[in-house]
Design a protein around this motif. Sequence first.
Motif, PDB file in Angstrom:
ATOM      1  N   GLY A  34       8.749 -11.083  -5.027  1.00  0.00           N
ATOM      2  CA  GLY A  34       8.424  -9.754  -5.654  1.00  0.00           C
ATOM      3  C   GLY A  34       8.708  -8.599  -4.635  1.00  0.00           C
ATOM      4  O   GLY A  34       8.791  -8.763  -3.388  1.00  0.00           O
ATOM      5  N   THR A  35       9.210  -7.498  -5.248  1.00  0.00           N
ATOM      6  CA  THR A  35       9.294  -6.380  -4.229  1.00  0.00           C
ATOM      7  C   THR A  35       8.018  -5.508  -4.134  1.00  0.00           C
ATOM      8  O   THR A  35       7.206  -5.380  -5.133  1.00  0.00           O
ATOM      9  N   VAL A  36       8.082  -4.459  -3.344  1.00  0.00           N
ATOM     10  CA  VAL A  36       6.818  -3.592  -3.049  1.00  0.00           C
ATOM     11  C   VAL A  36       6.671  -2.886  -4.380  1.00  0.00           C
ATOM     12  O   VAL A  36       5.368  -2.289  -4.773  1.00  0.00           O
ATOM     13  N   GLU A  37       7.656  -2.607  -4.685  1.00  0.00           N
ATOM     14  CA  GLU A  37       7.780  -1.465  -5.910  1.00  0.00           C
ATOM     15  C   GLU A  37       7.192  -2.297  -7.252  1.00  0.00           C
ATOM     16  O   GLU A  37       6.411  -1.484  -7.972  1.00  0.00           O
ATOM     17  N   ALA A  69       5.091  -4.871  -6.962  1.00  0.00           N
ATOM     18  CA  ALA A  69       3.641  -4.934  -6.890  1.00  0.00           C
ATOM     19  C   ALA A  69       2.928  -3.731  -7.145  1.00  0.00           C
ATOM     20  O   ALA A  69       1.813  -3.762  -7.705  1.00  0.00           O
ATOM     21  N   ALA A  70       3.494  -2.608  -6.694  1.00  0.00           N
ATOM     22  CA  ALA A  70       2.705  -1.050  -7.120  1.00  0.00           C
ATOM     23  C   ALA A  70       2.713  -1.083  -8.446  1.00  0.00           C
ATOM     24  O   ALA A  70       1.703  -0.363  -9.134  1.00  0.00           O
ATOM     25  N   GLY A  71       3.731  -1.616  -9.220  1.00  0.00           N
ATOM     26  CA  GLY A  71       3.612  -1.474 -10.705  1.00  0.00           C
ATOM     27  C   GLY A  71       2.415  -2.059 -11.074  1.00  0.00           C
ATOM     28  O   GLY A  71       1.896  -1.294 -12.365  1.00  0.00           O
ATOM     29  N   ALA A  72       2.236  -3.232 -10.777  1.00  0.00           N
ATOM     30  CA  ALA A  72       1.008  -3.840 -11.293  1.00  0.00           C
ATOM     31  C   ALA A  72      -0.398  -3.138 -11.127  1.00  0.00           C
ATOM     32  O   ALA A  72      -1.440  -2.959 -11.920  1.00  0.00           O
ATOM     33  N   LEU A  73      -0.291  -2.472 -10.008  1.00  0.00           N
ATOM     34  CA  LEU A  73      -1.535  -1.455  -9.547  1.00  0.00           C
ATOM     35  C   LEU A  73      -1.698  -0.310 -10.568  1.00  0.00           C
ATOM     36  O   LEU A  73      -2.791  -0.006 -10.780  1.00  0.00           O
ATOM     37  N   LEU A  74      -0.450   0.365 -10.843  1.00  0.00           N
ATOM     38  CA  LEU A  74      -0.368   1.554 -11.615  1.00  0.00           C
ATOM     39  C   LEU A  74      -0.641   1.109 -13.227  1.00  0.00           C
ATOM     40  O   LEU A  74      -1.742   1.856 -13.653  1.00  0.00           O
ATOM     41  N   LEU A  75      -0.452  -0.116 -13.493  1.00  0.00           N
ATOM     42  CA  LEU A  75      -0.774  -0.574 -14.662  1.00  0.00           C
ATOM     43  C   LEU A  75      -2.344  -0.679 -14.843  1.00  0.00           C
ATOM     44  O   LEU A  75      -3.024  -0.170 -15.710  1.00  0.00           O
ATOM     45  N   LEU A  76      -2.915  -1.148 -13.638  1.00  0.00           N
ATOM     46  CA  LEU A  76      -4.541  -1.197 -13.912  1.00  0.00           C
ATOM     47  C   LEU A  76      -5.158  -0.084 -13.753  1.00  0.00           C
ATOM     48  O   LEU A  76      -6.273   0.032 -14.075  1.00  0.00           O
ATOM     49  N   ALA A  77      -4.532   0.885 -12.901  1.00  0.00           N
ATOM     50  CA  ALA A  77      -5.193   2.185 -12.726  1.00  0.00           C
ATOM     51  C   ALA A  77      -5.014   3.172 -13.856  1.00  0.00           C
ATOM     52  O   ALA A  77      -5.851   4.227 -14.045  1.00  0.00           O
ATOM     53  N   SER A  78      -4.134   2.756 -14.702  1.00  0.00           N
ATOM     54  CA  SER A  78      -3.764   3.791 -15.852  1.00  0.00           C
ATOM     55  C   SER A  78      -4.556   3.777 -16.944  1.00  0.00           C
ATOM     56  O   SER A  78      -5.305   2.851 -17.221  1.00  0.00           O
ATOM     57  N   PRO A  79      -4.279   4.660 -18.096  1.00  0.00           N
ATOM     58  CA  PRO A  79      -5.191   4.699 -19.285  1.00  0.00           C
ATOM     59  C   PRO A  79      -4.886   3.486 -20.146  1.00  0.00           C
ATOM     60  O   PRO A  79      -5.739   3.129 -20.929  1.00  0.00           O
ATOM     61  N   TYR A  80      -3.692   2.976 -19.996  1.00  0.00           N
ATOM     62  CA  TYR A  80      -3.236   1.688 -20.581  1.00  0.00           C
ATOM     63  C   TYR A  80      -4.253   0.666 -20.340  1.00  0.00           C
ATOM     64  O   TYR A  80      -4.310  -0.343 -21.107  1.00  0.00           O
ATOM     65  N   ALA A  81      -5.174   0.720 -19.209  1.00  0.00           N
ATOM     66  CA  ALA A  81      -5.926  -0.386 -18.750  1.00  0.00           C
ATOM     67  C   ALA A  81      -7.267   0.077 -18.963  1.00  0.00           C
ATOM     68  O   ALA A  81      -8.536  -0.607 -18.577  1.00  0.00           O
ATOM     69  N   GLY A 111       0.551  -1.075   0.048  1.00  0.00           N
ATOM     70  CA  GLY A 111       0.006   0.204   0.040  1.00  0.00           C
ATOM     71  C   GLY A 111       0.824   1.495  -0.071  1.00  0.00           C
ATOM     72  O   GLY A 111       0.616   2.322  -0.801  1.00  0.00           O
ATOM     73  N   ALA A 112       1.845   1.317   0.984  1.00  0.00           N
ATOM     74  CA  ALA A 112       2.699   2.495   0.823  1.00  0.00           C
ATOM     75  C   ALA A 112       3.419   2.630  -0.519  1.00  0.00           C
ATOM     76  O   ALA A 112       3.462   3.698  -1.050  1.00  0.00           O
ATOM     77  N   ALA A 113       3.995   1.588  -1.038  1.00  0.00           N
ATOM     78  CA  ALA A 113       4.889   1.675  -2.221  1.00  0.00           C
ATOM     79  C   ALA A 113       3.675   2.293  -3.593  1.00  0.00           C
ATOM     80  O   ALA A 113       4.116   3.067  -4.142  1.00  0.00           O
ATOM     81  N   THR A 114       2.528   1.664  -3.289  1.00  0.00           N
ATOM     82  CA  THR A 114       1.282   2.185  -4.442  1.00  0.00           C
ATOM     83  C   THR A 114       1.136   3.631  -4.106  1.00  0.00           C
ATOM     84  O   THR A 114       1.113   4.543  -5.068  1.00  0.00           O
ATOM     85  N   ALA A 115       0.996   3.977  -3.034  1.00  0.00           N
ATOM     86  CA  ALA A 115       0.726   5.489  -2.566  1.00  0.00           C
ATOM     87  C   ALA A 115       1.803   6.480  -3.129  1.00  0.00           C
ATOM     88  O   ALA A 115       1.469   7.579  -3.737  1.00  0.00           O
ATOM     89  N   ARG A 116       3.076   6.078  -2.912  1.00  0.00           N
ATOM     90  CA  ARG A 116       4.132   6.578  -3.515  1.00  0.00           C
ATOM     91  C   ARG A 116       4.246   6.919  -4.941  1.00  0.00           C
ATOM     92  O   ARG A 116       4.335   7.620  -5.701  1.00  0.00           O
ATOM     93  N   LEU A 117       4.164   5.810  -5.642  1.00  0.00           N
ATOM     94  CA  LEU A 117       4.004   5.502  -7.208  1.00  0.00           C
ATOM     95  C   LEU A 117       2.829   6.371  -7.760  1.00  0.00           C
ATOM     96  O   LEU A 117       3.207   7.002  -8.806  1.00  0.00           O
ATOM     97  N   PHE A 118       1.693   6.110  -7.194  1.00  0.00           N
ATOM     98  CA  PHE A 118       0.555   7.130  -7.791  1.00  0.00           C
ATOM     99  C   PHE A 118       0.871   8.441  -7.665  1.00  0.00           C
ATOM    100  O   PHE A 118       0.563   9.134  -8.521  1.00  0.00           O
ATOM    101  N   ALA A 119       1.490   8.908  -6.613  1.00  0.00           N
ATOM    102  CA  ALA A 119       1.796  10.194  -6.197  1.00  0.00           C
ATOM    103  C   ALA A 119       2.762  10.749  -7.223  1.00  0.00           C
ATOM    104  O   ALA A 119       2.675  11.805  -8.015  1.00  0.00           O
TER     105      ALA A 119
END
Length: 276
Positions: free
Chosen positions: A243-246, A248-260, A20-28
Amino acid sequence: MGSLLENQVAIITGAARGIGAATARLFAREGAKVVVSDRDELPARDVASEIRSEGGDAIAVSGDITIPAFPAHLIEESIAKYGRLNILVNNAGYTWDGMLHKMTDRQWQAMLEVHATAPFRLIRAAAPYMRDAAKDEQAFGRKREPRCVINISSTSGLHGNIGQANYSTAKLGIVGLTKTVAKEWGAFGVRCNAVAFGYIDTRLTQSKEANESIDVEGEQVALGIPSQLRDMIQLMIPLGRAGTVEEAAGALLLLASPYAAYINGHVLEVTGGMGI
Ligand SMILES: NC(=O)c1ccc[n+]([C@@H]2O[C@H](COP(=O)([O-])OP(=O)(O)OC[C@H]3O[C@@H](n4cnc5c(N)ncnc54)[C@H](O)[C@@H]3O)[C@@H](O)[C@H]2O)c1
């Protein structure tokens, strides 16, 4: 700084540490305004202030997601601060393992509460700002904003796992919830997907010998897995490592992004190839 999520508002539960923290940082870093939510207030505030110190926009809204009134409170605070909601990530959770024949009702119920009931309540509380807002845009011919829900499942849910009857049941339950939201809200352009992680290196999967625990209503629930089992799991992963948390966060970014934009109702297994 990227711009994949520019000006979007994201709520991420369980964002004080780990995935969750890695996702928050990446999304920001991709331009999202992030609501960092967690039961642990101080580390949640640290993640939000770290994001702000790097030029991003974030607030922390702390509380236990299993308290029935908290999901609605979390949505209210987020809307009060940012005025809208684009991305909702149901990530908060923990494990409370035990063999089925010894599992207590409390142990069983706790996993259903945190991994299935709380996400349901949060998605329901978000409906006015996701489903209804999208429906209004459609009805009045306004420009449609991107909106999606991402639920965190597990390979334990998809395949079952020894010692995790409670967790596996809840993590498959959230797949049913994901597909239902995808069907109900897809009509308004709101997507809903799930990510089933295999073995990501976090507090949940660290060596049991590290003696990490989580307090559940005064009871200390041990987290982690025996180091022998950790070594065995790695042998079963084609990529040969956790896997690293980064990642893991990358997979979430993929699904949140316009590419999905056309991915809806999908369960993305992020496992390094484990179980193929
Ligand atoms: N690490 C893995 O290999 C793995 C594999 C499959 C699924 N998952 C899932 O990923 C999600 C994140 O786990 P993680 O590995 O990053 O663990 P983590 O322990 O590092 O982070 C989980 C966060 O959720 C918070 N949390 C737990 N219960 C909460 C509650 N009731 N209310 C609010 N916050 C709460 C914790 O305080 C913690 O900060 C969980 O849903 C977990 O089940 C993890």
